[in-house]
Scaffold this active site. Structure first.
Site, PDB file in Angstrom:
ATOM      1  N   HIS A   1       0.792  -1.232   0.000  1.00  0.00           N
ATOM      2  CA  HIS A   1       0.000   0.000   0.000  1.00  0.00           C
ATOM      3  C   HIS A   1       0.830   1.292   0.000  1.00  0.00           C
ATOM      4  O   HIS A   1       0.756   2.110  -0.912  1.00  0.00           O
ATOM      5  CB  HIS A   1      -0.907   0.032   1.244  1.00  0.00           C
ATOM      6  CG  HIS A   1      -1.727  -1.192   1.434  1.00  0.00           C
ATOM      7  ND1 HIS A   1      -2.865  -1.440   0.706  1.00  0.00           N
ATOM      8  CD2 HIS A   1      -1.572  -2.249   2.266  1.00  0.00           C
ATOM      9  CE1 HIS A   1      -3.393  -2.604   1.089  1.00  0.00           C
ATOM     10  NE2 HIS A   1      -2.621  -3.104   2.031  1.00  0.00           N
TER      11      HIS A   1
HETATM   12  C1  BDR Z   1      -2.787   0.470   5.542  1.00  0.00           C
HETATM   13  O1  BDR Z   1      -2.895  -0.144   6.828  1.00  0.00           O
HETATM   14  C2  BDR Z   1      -1.650  -0.631   7.246  1.00  0.00           C
HETATM   15  O2  BDR Z   1      -1.787  -1.968   7.604  1.00  0.00           O
HETATM   16  C3  BDR Z   1      -0.678  -0.432   6.128  1.00  0.00           C
HETATM   17  O3  BDR Z   1       0.578  -0.015   6.633  1.00  0.00           O
HETATM   18  C4  BDR Z   1      -1.310   0.633   5.272  1.00  0.00           C
HETATM   19  O4  BDR Z   1      -0.908   1.926   5.675  1.00  0.00           O
HETATM   20  C5  BDR Z   1      -3.544  -0.363   4.529  1.00  0.00           C
HETATM   21  O5  BDR Z   1      -4.878  -0.466   4.873  1.00  0.00           O
END
Ligand code: BDR
Ligand code: CA
Length: 312
Positions: free
Chosen positions: A241
């Site tokens: 992400h």
């Molecule tokens: C987001 O949530 C976290 O688990 C990851 O680092 C990312 O920022 C994705 O939903």
């Protein structure tokens, strides 16, 4: 000209990859990292941020410690994805660099007031607590923030921490509400786009093949954090992400989206933290967000691989 950014983060393996991508990119001047509680409690994220900077050979970058819990709610964490430390996978040494003593929220306020108005881009990669607290404590900074480019939210892909909410927004929906209504220019990188940036076996192999210190650590991190999402979604690879925020700054042409209204649900137990995205412009609500919907995934991985190869 370099772009000045402050990364607000809860590392997190994908946060770590985002930080490494920024460290490898001369187009960006990273003023500091500010850490927040999110993926794991603050006691881990504050260590992880420094581990990642030292991995990149950049102990000169300042780390400020922000809020240890959401504005009004109990902290929700994601050890089931990221492991107990938030950075499970590689065996990174304990950091030797120091943290700065000023609170992260005060650092944000002072820096935004000191630097020319509009010159700083904020890059939140976790819950929006620090940014919202800064906006509440010092409303004048809203006019001084150049842009906020954040990872968070979802609409077409719905939720990842609940059926309707994405993790970063769900953990502190009240903070997200403050940020979304701040009048600041906002670009949102939601699950709708990060779910296209899958780390397939071939892409992971290309990262491993760089074979420097950073790429070996990234391989170990992603192989760890992948396992949960691969099983959950049944895809050929797991989404990565947060580095999309940095990639968006470096190569906006890899991404497409729309200027539309995004609001966050604060009341419903069932859909708390859901980002309600007026993608089809059904309402007259203000168009407060550039909502990124699609991307050139291979272009993103080509960039990431090229940049990781520049690190120690
Ligand atoms: C987001 O949530 C976290 O688990 C990851 O680092 C990312 O920022 C994705 O939903
Ligand atoms: Ca994150």
């Amino acid at each position: 000209m370099t772009r000045k950014i402050i990364i607000d983060t809860d590392p997190g393996q994908d946060d770590a990859v985002a930080i490494l991508l920024a460290m490898a990119s001369p187009e960006l001047e990273v003023l500091a990292l500010v850490v927040v509680a999110g993926n794991v409690p603050l006691q881990y994220t504050r260590i992880n941020a420094r581990k990642v900077l030292e991995l990149a050979g950049r102990p000169d970058i300042a780390v400020y410690v922000g809020c240890d819990r959401p504005m009004r709610r109990k902290l929700v964490t994601a050890e089931h994805v990221h492991g107990k430390t938030g950075l499970d996978g590689p065996d990174l040494p304990a950091p030797t660099m120091a943290e700065r003593s000023q609170h992260g929220v005060d650092y944000l306020i002072d820096t935004l007031r000191a630097e020319p108005a509009g010159s700083i881009t904020l890059c939140p990669l976790g819950p929006l607590t620090n940014i919202a607290m800064a906006l509440i404590k010092a409303p004048d900074i809203a006019a001084r923030i150049g842009e906020i480019v954040l990872m968070g939210g979802a609409y077409f892909e719905v939720g990842n921490i609940t059926p309707s909410a994405e993790f970063n927004i769900y953990v502190d929906p009240d903070a997200a509400d403050v940020v979304l209504n701040s009048g600041v220019k906002i670009t949102m990188i939601p699950l709708d786009v990060t779910h296209r940036a899958l780390a397939t076996d071939a892409r992971l192999a290309a990262i491993a093949a760089i074979d420097n210190q950073a790429s070996r650590a990234v391989s170990a991190m992603l192989n760890f954090s992948e396992r949960f999402d691969r099983v959950k979604y049944g895809w050929d690879g797991a989404p990565v992400h947060d580095p999309n925020v940095i990639a968006y700054l470096l190569r906006p042409e890899l991404y497409t989206g729309r200027q539309i209204n995004v609001a966050v649900e604060l009341a419903s137990e069932l859909t708390l933290g859901m980002t309600v995205v007026d993608y089809w412009q059904i309402t007259q609500r203000p168009r407060n967000v550039f909502y990124v919907r699609d991307m050139d995934a291979q272009g993103f991985y080509d960039l990431l691989i090229e940049r990781l190869a520049r690190l120690p």
